[in-house]
Design an enzyme around this catalytic site. Structure first.
Site, short mmCIF file in Angstrom:
data_model
loop_
_atom_site.label_atom_id
_atom_site.label_comp_id
_atom_site.label_asym_id
_atom_site.label_seq_id
_atom_site.Cartn_x
_atom_site.Cartn_y
_atom_site.Cartn_z
N ASP A 43 0.81 -1.23 0.00
CA ASP A 43 0.00 0.00 0.00
C ASP A 43 0.83 1.27 0.00
O ASP A 43 0.41 2.31 0.52
CB ASP A 43 -0.97 0.03 1.20
CG ASP A 43 -1.87 -1.19 1.21
OD1 ASP A 43 -2.18 -1.71 0.13
OD2 ASP A 43 -2.27 -1.62 2.31
N LYS A 80 1.74 2.23 -5.07
CA LYS A 80 2.27 1.69 -6.34
C LYS A 80 1.34 2.00 -7.52
O LYS A 80 1.78 2.42 -8.58
CB LYS A 80 2.46 0.16 -6.22
CG LYS A 80 3.46 -0.24 -5.14
CD LYS A 80 3.55 -1.74 -4.96
CE LYS A 80 2.33 -2.37 -4.35
NZ LYS A 80 2.08 -2.04 -2.94
N ALA A 90 -7.51 -0.96 0.68
CA ALA A 90 -8.20 -0.80 -0.60
C ALA A 90 -8.90 -2.10 -1.03
O ALA A 90 -9.80 -2.08 -1.86
CB ALA A 90 -7.20 -0.36 -1.67
N GLN A 126 1.96 -6.03 -3.20
CA GLN A 126 2.40 -6.16 -1.80
C GLN A 126 3.68 -5.34 -1.60
O GLN A 126 3.86 -4.33 -2.25
CB GLN A 126 2.60 -7.64 -1.41
CG GLN A 126 1.30 -8.43 -1.32
CD GLN A 126 0.72 -8.85 -2.65
OE1 GLN A 126 1.38 -9.51 -3.43
NE2 GLN A 126 -0.52 -8.49 -2.94
N GLY A 149 -4.59 -4.20 -3.83
CA GLY A 149 -5.58 -3.16 -4.12
C GLY A 149 -4.79 -1.93 -4.51
O GLY A 149 -4.14 -1.32 -3.66
N HIS A 150 -4.75 -1.62 -5.79
CA HIS A 150 -3.93 -0.50 -6.28
C HIS A 150 -4.85 0.65 -6.69
O HIS A 150 -5.63 0.52 -7.63
CB HIS A 150 -3.05 -0.96 -7.44
CG HIS A 150 -2.01 -1.94 -7.01
ND1 HIS A 150 -1.07 -2.47 -7.87
CD2 HIS A 150 -1.74 -2.49 -5.79
CE1 HIS A 150 -0.28 -3.30 -7.19
NE2 HIS A 150 -0.68 -3.33 -5.94
P1 GDP Z 1 -0.81 0.38 -3.52
O1 GDP Z 1 -1.39 -0.91 -3.07
O2 GDP Z 1 0.66 0.46 -3.28
O3 GDP Z 1 -1.17 0.74 -4.93
O4 GDP Z 1 -1.47 1.49 -2.57
P2 GDP Z 1 -3.01 1.60 -2.14
O5 GDP Z 1 -3.79 2.08 -3.30
O6 GDP Z 1 -3.46 0.36 -1.47
O7 GDP Z 1 -2.92 2.68 -1.00
C1 GDP Z 1 -2.38 3.94 -1.21
C2 GDP Z 1 -3.46 4.98 -0.85
O8 GDP Z 1 -2.86 6.25 -0.74
C3 GDP Z 1 -4.51 5.14 -1.94
O9 GDP Z 1 -5.72 5.51 -1.33
C4 GDP Z 1 -3.98 6.28 -2.79
O10 GDP Z 1 -5.00 6.98 -3.47
C5 GDP Z 1 -3.34 7.14 -1.74
N1 GDP Z 1 -2.15 7.90 -2.14
C6 GDP Z 1 -1.15 7.56 -3.00
N2 GDP Z 1 -0.18 8.51 -2.99
C7 GDP Z 1 -0.58 9.45 -2.11
C8 GDP Z 1 0.00 10.67 -1.63
O11 GDP Z 1 1.09 11.06 -2.01
N3 GDP Z 1 -0.71 11.37 -0.70
C9 GDP Z 1 -1.93 10.96 -0.24
N4 GDP Z 1 -2.55 11.71 0.66
N5 GDP Z 1 -2.51 9.82 -0.67
C10 GDP Z 1 -1.83 9.08 -1.58
P1 IMO Z 2 -0.93 -4.16 -2.29
O1 IMO Z 2 -0.47 -4.69 -3.61
C1 IMO Z 2 -1.05 -4.67 2.04
C2 IMO Z 2 -1.15 -8.76 3.56
C3 IMO Z 2 -2.42 -9.24 4.24
C4 IMO Z 2 -1.83 -10.25 5.20
C5 IMO Z 2 -0.72 -10.88 4.39
C6 IMO Z 2 -1.08 -12.18 3.70
O2 IMO Z 2 -2.23 -3.45 -2.34
O3 IMO Z 2 0.15 -3.39 -1.61
P2 IMO Z 2 -2.58 -12.83 1.61
O4 IMO Z 2 -4.01 -12.50 1.29
O5 IMO Z 2 -1.61 -12.36 0.60
O6 IMO Z 2 -2.37 -14.27 1.96
O7 IMO Z 2 -2.29 -12.02 2.97
O8 IMO Z 2 -0.34 -9.92 3.43
N1 IMO Z 2 -1.35 -8.21 2.19
C7 IMO Z 2 -1.28 -6.93 1.89
N2 IMO Z 2 -1.09 -5.84 2.68
N3 IMO Z 2 -1.13 -4.51 0.70
C8 IMO Z 2 -1.28 -5.58 -0.09
O9 IMO Z 2 -1.24 -5.50 -1.45
C9 IMO Z 2 -1.41 -6.86 0.49
N4 IMO Z 2 -1.60 -8.11 0.00
C10 IMO Z 2 -1.55 -8.93 1.05
O10 IMO Z 2 -3.06 -8.18 4.91
O11 IMO Z 2 -1.27 -9.60 6.30
MG MG Z 3 -2.91 -1.60 -1.81
#
Ligand code: GDP
Ligand code: IMO
Ligand code: MG
Length: 420
Positions: free
Chosen positions: A13, A16, A296, A221, A40-41
């Site tokens: 999270d 990415k 997400a 991840q 969840g991207h």
């Molecule tokens: P990912 O899994 O690495 O793609 O990240 P996620 O989407 O799960 O979580 C990142 C969250 O932070 C999302 O809600 C994005 O919209 C948000 N986000 C990304 N970059 C920034 C930033 O620079 N500032 C803020 N406030 N939110 C951000």
């Molecule tokens: P993105 O790509 C954050 C965590 C789960 C759990 C562990 C194992 O959005 O960054 P799994 O379902 O893979 O067997 O769960 O890994 N986990 C994540 N945490 N971001 C993710 O993906 C994750 N994908 C799995 O919460 O602790």
């Molecule tokens: Mg994510």
């Protein structure tokens, strides 16, 4: 041309999805190489938020090839849902989407096994996303799995055979389930999957490289969730690191170019497992609120804490990071001071190398830096950074030994500052 890799350096999270979307105009091909719908991207443009789980984050750019690589695990049911949701929003993206025939299939019984395994662990559960990730990778390495290519012939028979084995396994758990609920929509989704571009992706990707096309590999991840190098057993079941891109795409190590390592200006984790810099106080709540730190994929509140340089240095080393990307810098605005963990204290000893295990009584050793008050979300150039943010960036670069090339100051596409 070499393949650039973008991957998370913390517990996932890191942002990415947003940054891959921002970088996509510079690339021809975007490829996911591991993980599945546990990811969840999130990306935002035109004030609309999109969350992708299995589909690469380059998909919103016209004429860019998006590939789901062989290292990915794909759930036909949720994959179809993701496509349908995008279609309902006006994005018919199937023309630019390609799926490896070697990607493994997440079946309904994998999801049940995931839930049964978690339930049986009680307090020691991993906190899995319950998407069936672990059991699917177990079948892959156990040489029982079904792959996307398997849907092209006799799928129903192969599915029934594997389902039988899974039901036997499930009988070992004290776990009640209704299989029809999980199977709902399976065969319809398999039919929909058949209509997509199913390819031998390792051949295609290597042809793109040979033709001089620019390829970006999108990690899921984060390094601290890597099956080998993360906080085992509280990890996911794939290799989330740079080396995983070679395996999950079928490219040789000497084809890797830039490695973009992405991290939050602080740190979060969702699910169970050690988190040395976790904050259980008001500051943790403030970070969660300011950063909207809720999963997400699962909506779970994310655990929040300060940045951890011991873990980050380890991640930089394991991945061979060549450029750093810092996200969520805007979230730190308003904190009087910002803490950075520079070492751990374990059994009275100072440890600055990421250890085999992270014991419960580990104490982070913090350095305190001055915070800033300025709202960063509207700024468009580095010249507008407050002096304290510049200092924070300089300090992290010095410690990590890699330049921070991109600073993200908000979730939107345009809230991104690329440094020279
Ligand atoms: P990912 O899994 O690495 O793609 O990240 P996620 O989407 O799960 O979580 C990142 C969250 O932070 C999302 O809600 C994005 O919209 C948000 N986000 C990304 N970059 C920034 C930033 O620079 N500032 C803020 N406030 N939110 C951000
Ligand atoms: P993105 O790509 C954050 C965590 C789960 C759990 C562990 C194992 O959005 O960054 P799994 O379902 O893979 O067997 O769960 O890994 N986990 C994540 N945490 N971001 C993710 O993906 C994750 N994908 C799995 O919460 O602790
Ligand atoms: Mg994510």
């Amino acid at each position: 041309m070499k393949v650039d890799v973008l991957l998370g350096l913390q517990w996932g999270d890191e942002g990415k999805g947003k940054v891959v979307d921002v970088l996509t105009p510079d690339y021809d091909v975007i490829t996911r190489f591991q993980g599945g719908p546990n990811a969840g991207h999130t990306l935002e443009f035109g004030n609309v938020k999109h969350v992708l789980h299995n589909i690469p984050s380059g998909i919103f750019h016209e004429d860019k090839i998006n590939i789901v690589g062989n290292g990915v695990v794909l759930d036909p049911i949720t994959f179809k849902q993701e496509l349908d949701e995008l279609k309902a929003k006006g994005f018919d993206i199937t023309k630019n989407l390609f799926i490896s025939k070697k990607a493994h299939l997440i079946l309904p019984t994998h999801r049940i096994l995931d839930a049964a395994s978690e339930a049986s662990k009680g307090k020691t559960k991993i906190g899995s996303t319950l998407k069936g990730i672990g059991p699917t990778y177990m079948d892959k390495t156990g040489r029982n799995g079904l792959r996307v290519g398997d849907i092209l012939m006799n799928f129903e028979q192969k599915y029934e055979n594997l389902k039988k084995k899974h039901i036997q396994l499930l009988s070992m758990y004290d776990f009640e389930y209704d299989i029809t609920e999980f199977e709902n929509g399976l065969f319809e989704s398999i039919e929909a999957l058949k209509q997509l571009n199913l390819i031998d992706s390792e051949h295609e990707i290597n042809k793109y490289i040979k033709k001089g096309k620019k390829v970006l590999a999108e990690g899921a991840q984060g390094t601290m969730l890597d099956i080998d190098f993360g906080s085992y057993p509280y990890v996911t079941s794939s290799n989330t690191i740079t080396a995983g891109a070679c395996i999950g795409m079928g490219i040789a190590p000497n084809k890797i170019g830039e490695v973009y390592g992405i991290f939050k200006a602080y740190c979060t984790r969702v699910g169970s497992g050690p988190f040395p810099t976790e904050l259980f106080d008001e500051t943790g709540d403030e970070l969660r609120k300011a950063g909207h730190e809720f999963g997400a994929t699962t909506g779970r509140p994310r655990r929040c804490g300060w940045i951890d340089l011991v873990a980050l240095k380890y991640a930089v080393m394991i991945n061979g990071v060549t450029q750093l990307i810092m996200t969520k810098s805007d979230v730190l605005s308003g904190f009087k001071t910002i803490k950075v963990a520079t070492a751990y204290k374990i059994n009275g000893k100072i440890v600055d190398e990421f250890p085999f295990e992270l014991p419960d009584d580990l104490e982070p050793v913090y350095k305190e830096l001055p915070g800033w008050n300025k709202d960063l979300s509207e700024i468009s150039s580095e010249d507008e950074f407050p002096a304290e943010l510049k200092y924070y960036i300089d300090y992290l670069e010095e410690e990590l030994g890699v330049p921070i090339k991109i600073i993200s100051v908000g979730p939107g596409r345009d809230q991104t500052i690329v440094r020279d």
